[in-house]
Design a protein around this motif. Structure first.
Motif, PDB file in Angstrom:
ATOM      1  N   GLU A  52      -6.043  -9.409   3.683  1.00 46.72           N
ATOM      2  CA  GLU A  52      -7.149  -9.620   2.741  1.00 46.72           C
ATOM      3  C   GLU A  52      -7.732  -8.290   2.276  1.00 46.72           C
ATOM      4  O   GLU A  52      -8.086  -8.141   1.109  1.00 46.72           O
ATOM      5  N   ARG A  53      -7.834  -7.330   3.180  1.00 47.50           N
ATOM      6  CA  ARG A  53      -8.431  -6.043   2.831  1.00 47.50           C
ATOM      7  C   ARG A  53      -7.557  -5.258   1.863  1.00 47.50           C
ATOM      8  O   ARG A  53      -8.067  -4.505   1.020  1.00 47.50           O
ATOM      9  N   ALA A  54      -6.258  -5.439   1.953  1.00 42.01           N
ATOM     10  CA  ALA A  54      -5.323  -4.619   1.167  1.00 42.01           C
ATOM     11  C   ALA A  54      -4.840  -5.341  -0.083  1.00 42.01           C
ATOM     12  O   ALA A  54      -3.677  -5.240  -0.455  1.00 42.01           O
ATOM     13  N   GLU A  55      -5.726  -6.049  -0.764  1.00 46.73           N
ATOM     14  CA  GLU A  55      -5.350  -6.732  -2.005  1.00 46.73           C
ATOM     15  C   GLU A  55      -5.561  -5.777  -3.180  1.00 46.73           C
ATOM     16  O   GLU A  55      -6.632  -5.712  -3.778  1.00 46.73           O
TER      17      GLU A  55
ATOM     18  N   SER B 146       2.023  -7.645   3.378  1.00 48.51           N
ATOM     19  CA  SER B 146       1.344  -6.697   4.262  1.00 48.51           C
ATOM     20  C   SER B 146       2.037  -6.590   5.618  1.00 48.51           C
ATOM     21  O   SER B 146       2.402  -7.599   6.224  1.00 48.51           O
TER      22      SER B 146
ATOM     23  N   GLU C 205      -3.408  -9.036   9.799  1.00 55.27           N
ATOM     24  CA  GLU C 205      -4.857  -9.008   9.880  1.00 55.27           C
ATOM     25  C   GLU C 205      -5.481  -8.132   8.795  1.00 55.27           C
ATOM     26  O   GLU C 205      -6.684  -8.207   8.534  1.00 55.27           O
ATOM     27  N   ASP C 206      -4.654  -7.290   8.140  1.00 51.11           N
ATOM     28  CA  ASP C 206      -5.148  -6.425   7.069  1.00 51.11           C
ATOM     29  C   ASP C 206      -4.889  -6.988   5.675  1.00 51.11           C
ATOM     30  O   ASP C 206      -5.246  -6.353   4.677  1.00 51.11           O
TER      31      ASP C 206
ATOM     32  N   ARG D 135       1.798 -12.563   0.797  1.00 50.56           N
ATOM     33  CA  ARG D 135       1.544 -11.132   0.749  1.00 50.56           C
ATOM     34  C   ARG D 135       2.496 -10.428   1.705  1.00 50.56           C
ATOM     35  O   ARG D 135       2.791 -10.911   2.790  1.00 50.56           O
TER      36      ARG D 135
ATOM     37  N   THR E  99       0.845  -1.186   0.000  1.00 48.16           N
ATOM     38  CA  THR E  99       0.000   0.000   0.000  1.00 48.16           C
ATOM     39  C   THR E  99       0.884   1.240   0.000  1.00 48.16           C
ATOM     40  O   THR E  99       2.085   1.167   0.303  1.00 48.16           O
TER      41      THR E  99
END
Length: 356
Positions: A195-198, A188, A192-193, A186, A160
Motif C-alpha cells: 500500500e505504501r509503495a503505490e 511489491s 506489507e509495503d 501488485r 520501486t
C-alpha cells in the motif's frame, strides 16, 4: 532516429518481436489462444502459471507452439520467505470467515492443492520460453544461471527503484516497471509495503530510466497508442498490457467481468486484498466496497483469503463476485475486438505520435 524508437527497435531485435508490446501474463486469463494472437501481431504472448501444475505448463507451451512460432513469456509469483505468526494468521482467518458469512452459506472447504514452486520452475525451464518473468520477488541466483544457460531471458517486475536495482544486480535481462494503475496484483517484494509503495507509472519510469542499464518494460494503465508513445518517450523500451485485452474474444473473460469493464472510470477501480489476501487492483464492486467499510476486518493472508473466497463461491451466496474482477485504471479503453487488432492499432497510433 529518435532515442525512443531506437530503444524499441533494439528490444524487438533482441527478443524476436515485430513491435514493442508484451501481453501481461494474467493468471487464469492467459489462454494459449490469446498469446498466439498477440504473437501473431508481432508482440510477445504470455502465460501466467501461478496455479498451473508442471504438466499444465508443458501443455500450455505445446498449445502455443502449435499456433505460433513467436515469442512468449511464462510468469510465476516468488513465494514469501518468512512465515506469518500462527496466532495472527488464525485470527485473520477467523475474522474473514465470520465476515464472509454475511454473504451466504459456504460450500465444502478444500479445493485443489497449490502447485509446488520449484516444480513449476523446472517446468518453465523445460518449456524454453523466450522469457521467464517473476513478480513479488527475485529468483535465486542458481535458477537465473540455469535460465541464461538455456538462452531464456529473465524479466523481473518491480514497483520501486530499490526493487528494480536489486533485480538488475541479480541478473535480470529486463525490468518490468509496474505502476499503481495496473490491474491485478501488485508486484511489491514485501507485501506489507504494498500500500505504501503505490507509485504511478509515469513517475516511476523516469526514475528507473535514469538509473538502470537494462531495458525497461512499462506496465500499468497503458491501453492505446498514446500511452505506448508516452512510455517510450519516458524511457521504456516496450510496454506490457493486460486489462485492454480482457474483452478480446481470445481471452475468454466471463460475461459479467467483461461487462463491468465497459466505460469503467479510473476512480471506479481500487486496490484491495478482498479476493486473495494480497493487494491488487480491481473493479469497485459491492463486495470489494464491503471490505473497506468501517468495522470490516482485514482480509486473511494469502493464500488463506483465496481459499476462503473459493469456499464461499462453492456455496450459496448473495453479493459475492463469482470471479475476481481485476481491472487497471484504463479499463474503459478495452474493446470487444480481436487481440491482434488491438495490438496492431496501438503500435500504429504510437508511431504516428513519436517523432521519426
Amino acid at each position: 532516429m529518435t532515442e525512443a524508437r531506437r530503444r524499441a527497435r533494439v528490444f524487438c531485435a533482441r527478443f524476436g518481436l515485430g513491435l514493442p508490446v508484451l501481453q501481461a501474463p494474467m493468471s487464469g486469463s492467459s489462454p494459449p489462444e490469446l498469446a498466439v494472437a498477440v504473437a501473431g501481431a508481432g508482440g510477445m504472448g504470455a502465460g501466467g502459471v501461478l496455479r498451473d501444475s508442471p504438466r499444465r505448463i508443458a501443455e500450455w507451451a505445446e498449445e502455443f507452439r502449435a499456433g505460433s512460432s513467436g515469442a512468449f513469456q511464462l510468469n510465476v509469483w516468488i513465494p514469501e520467505t518468512s512465515e506469518p505468526d500462527p496466532a495472527e494468521r488464525q485470527r485473520l482467518i477467523d475474522g474473514a470467515r465470520q465476515f464472509l458469512g454475511g454473504f451466504g452459506t459456504p460450500g465444502e472447504p478444500g479445493g485443489p492443492d497449490p502447485p509446488v514452486f520449484r516444480e513449476q520452475c523446472e517446468a518453465m525451464l523445460a518449456a524454453r520460453p523466450t522469457a521467464v518473468s517473476s513478480i513479488m520477488g527475485l529468483f535465486e541466483p542458481d535458477y537465473v544461471r540455469r535460465l541464461h544457460a538455456r538462452g531464456i531471458a529473465w524479466f523481473a517486475c518491480a514497483t520501486t527503484l530499490d526493487e528494480a536495482l536489486a533485480a538488475e544486480d541479480a541478473g535480470a535481462d529486463a525490468v518490468v516497471a509496474q505502476g499503481m494503475e495496473a490491474g491485478g496484483h501488485r508486484g511489491s517484494f514485501r507485501q506489507e509495503d504494498a500500500e505504501r509503495a503505490e507509485v504511478g507509472l509515469f513517475a516511476l519510469l523516469p526514475r528507473l530510466a535514469d538509473r538502470l542499464r537494462v531495458p525497461i518494460v512499462a506496465t500499468g494503465g497503458i491501453a492505446d497508442g498514446r500511452g505506448l508513445a508516452a512510455a517510450l518517450t519516458l524511457g521504456a523500451s516496450a510496454v506490457q498490457v493486460g486489462t485492454v485485452l480482457l474483452r478480446c474474444p481470445e481471452t475468454g473473460t466471463s460475461r459479467e467481468w467483461a461487462a463491468a469493464l465497459e466505460d469503467l472510470g479510473p476512480e471506479d477501480t481500487v486496490t484491495t486484498r478482498a479476493y486473495s489476501g494480497r493487494l491488487a487492483r480491481a473493479v469497485r464492486t459491492a463486495y470489494v466496497r464491503a471490505w473497506a467499510e468501517p468495522g470490516a476486518p482485514r482480509p486473511a493472508l494469502f493464500p488463506d483469503q483465496l481459499r476462503l473466497v473459493g469456499q464461499w463461491r462453492r456455496g450459496t451466496t448473495d453479493g459475492l463476485d463469482r470471479s475476481n474482477y481485476w481491472a487497471g485504471q484504463s479499463a474503459a479503453l478495452a474493446t470487444e475486438e480481436p487481440a491482434a487488432d488491438v495490438i496492431t492499432r496501438m503500435w500504429t497510433s504510437a508511431c504516428g505520435l513519436l517523432p521519426g
